[in-house]
Write an enzyme that holds these catalytic residues in place. Structure first.
Site, PDB file in Angstrom:
ATOM      1  N   THR A 241       0.837  -1.274   0.122  1.00  0.00           N
ATOM      2  CA  THR A 241       0.070   0.051   0.101  1.00  0.00           C
ATOM      3  C   THR A 241       1.026   1.315   0.160  1.00  0.00           C
ATOM      4  O   THR A 241       2.234   0.976   0.113  1.00  0.00           O
ATOM      5  CB  THR A 241      -0.757  -0.018   1.272  1.00  0.00           C
ATOM      6  OG1 THR A 241      -2.133   0.657   0.997  1.00  0.00           O
ATOM      7  CG2 THR A 241      -0.282   0.485   2.411  1.00  0.00           C
TER       8      THR A 241
ATOM      9  N   LYS B  62      -8.102   3.053   3.507  1.00  0.00           N
ATOM     10  CA  LYS B  62      -6.865   2.848   4.220  1.00  0.00           C
ATOM     11  C   LYS B  62      -6.508   3.990   5.313  1.00  0.00           C
ATOM     12  O   LYS B  62      -5.862   4.305   6.116  1.00  0.00           O
ATOM     13  CB  LYS B  62      -5.776   2.590   3.732  1.00  0.00           C
ATOM     14  CG  LYS B  62      -6.040   1.146   2.984  1.00  0.00           C
ATOM     15  CD  LYS B  62      -4.878   0.922   2.188  1.00  0.00           C
ATOM     16  CE  LYS B  62      -5.105  -0.269   1.310  1.00  0.00           C
ATOM     17  NZ  LYS B  62      -3.947  -0.503   0.457  1.00  0.00           N
TER      18      LYS B  62
ATOM     19  N   GLY C 251      -3.865   6.885   8.642  1.00  0.00           N
ATOM     20  CA  GLY C 251      -3.802   5.893   7.593  1.00  0.00           C
ATOM     21  C   GLY C 251      -2.842   4.773   7.893  1.00  0.00           C
ATOM     22  O   GLY C 251      -1.993   4.877   8.863  1.00  0.00           O
TER      23      GLY C 251
ATOM     24  N   SER D 118       4.543  -0.073   0.782  1.00  0.00           N
ATOM     25  CA  SER D 118       5.388  -0.507  -0.452  1.00  0.00           C
ATOM     26  C   SER D 118       5.846   0.488  -1.518  1.00  0.00           C
ATOM     27  O   SER D 118       6.861   0.663  -1.958  1.00  0.00           O
ATOM     28  CB  SER D 118       4.837  -1.787  -1.060  1.00  0.00           C
ATOM     29  OG  SER D 118       3.606  -1.315  -1.466  1.00  0.00           O
TER      30      SER D 118
END
Length: 190
Positions: free
Chosen positions: A16, A48, A61, A144
């Site tokens: 994400t 998220k 988040g 990521s």
């Protein structure tokens, strides 16, 4: 062994991108919506990033396992209630619990949290990190695609005054480069 499996045989959920941008008295947290399992997109529109606390004065988040993140959101909300909405104090107390509690210690997630005054990264190692800020503003990112978004946002800080525009453009860059990040972005501002 399939490289998507951890040593204990469970599939790891990948990726994400979450970014926090603080500039000119406004703070924005943005995150993509992709949930991946291995090479498969399981859900393209997960949320998220969300508001927490009394009257939604805190935004947060997460990157990591979804169930773990919901547990952390709930714990942070309780800490905010206990500490009368003081985000820094609530974050430090959550980080202590996250590091020392037998159950919480196993949670696999990172969080970016913010209110009108502070922008923080929280980790399971007990870290409460406030990104270095200067006159241009402050930026932090996790997940990521975090390094891609962070680099893009830092490049934009000198040229763009609107933190939401910086966050959205940085997320677009991350979505173009990171296969575990998509362009379905949720944005919250305080």
């Amino acid at each position: 062994m399939d490289d998507n499996r951890a040593g204990h045989g469970l599939i790891q959920w990948h990726g994400t991108t979450i970014i926090g941008v603080k500039k000119d008295g406004r703070t924005v947290i943005a995150g993509d919506g992709q949930v991946s399992m291995g090479n498969t997109v399981m859900k393209p529109n997960a949320r998220k990033v969300r508001r927490l606390g009394e009257a939604g004065k805190v935004i947060a988040g997460f990157a990591g396992a979804t169930a773990d993140a919901f547990t952390l959101f709930e714990r942070l909300e309780r800490k905010l209630e206990q500490h009368r909405g003081q985000l820094m104090r609530a974050a430090v107390e959550l980080a202590k619990d996250w590091r020392t509690d037998k159950y919480l210690r196993n949670l696999e997630a990172l969080m970016i949290v913010a209110d009108a005054d502070v922008l923080l990264i929280l980790t399971g190692n007990g870290d409460v990190l406030e990104p270095e800020g200067g006159p241009q503003g402050a930026v932090c990112a996790i997940g990521s695609g975090g390094n891609y978004a962070l680099s893009a946002a830092k490049a934009l800080l000198d040229y763009e005054t609107d933190p939401e525009k910086i966050a959205r453009r940085a997320m677009a860059v991350a979505a173009e480069v990171c296969v575990f990040t998509n362009d379905r972005v949720t944005v919250e501002t305080v």
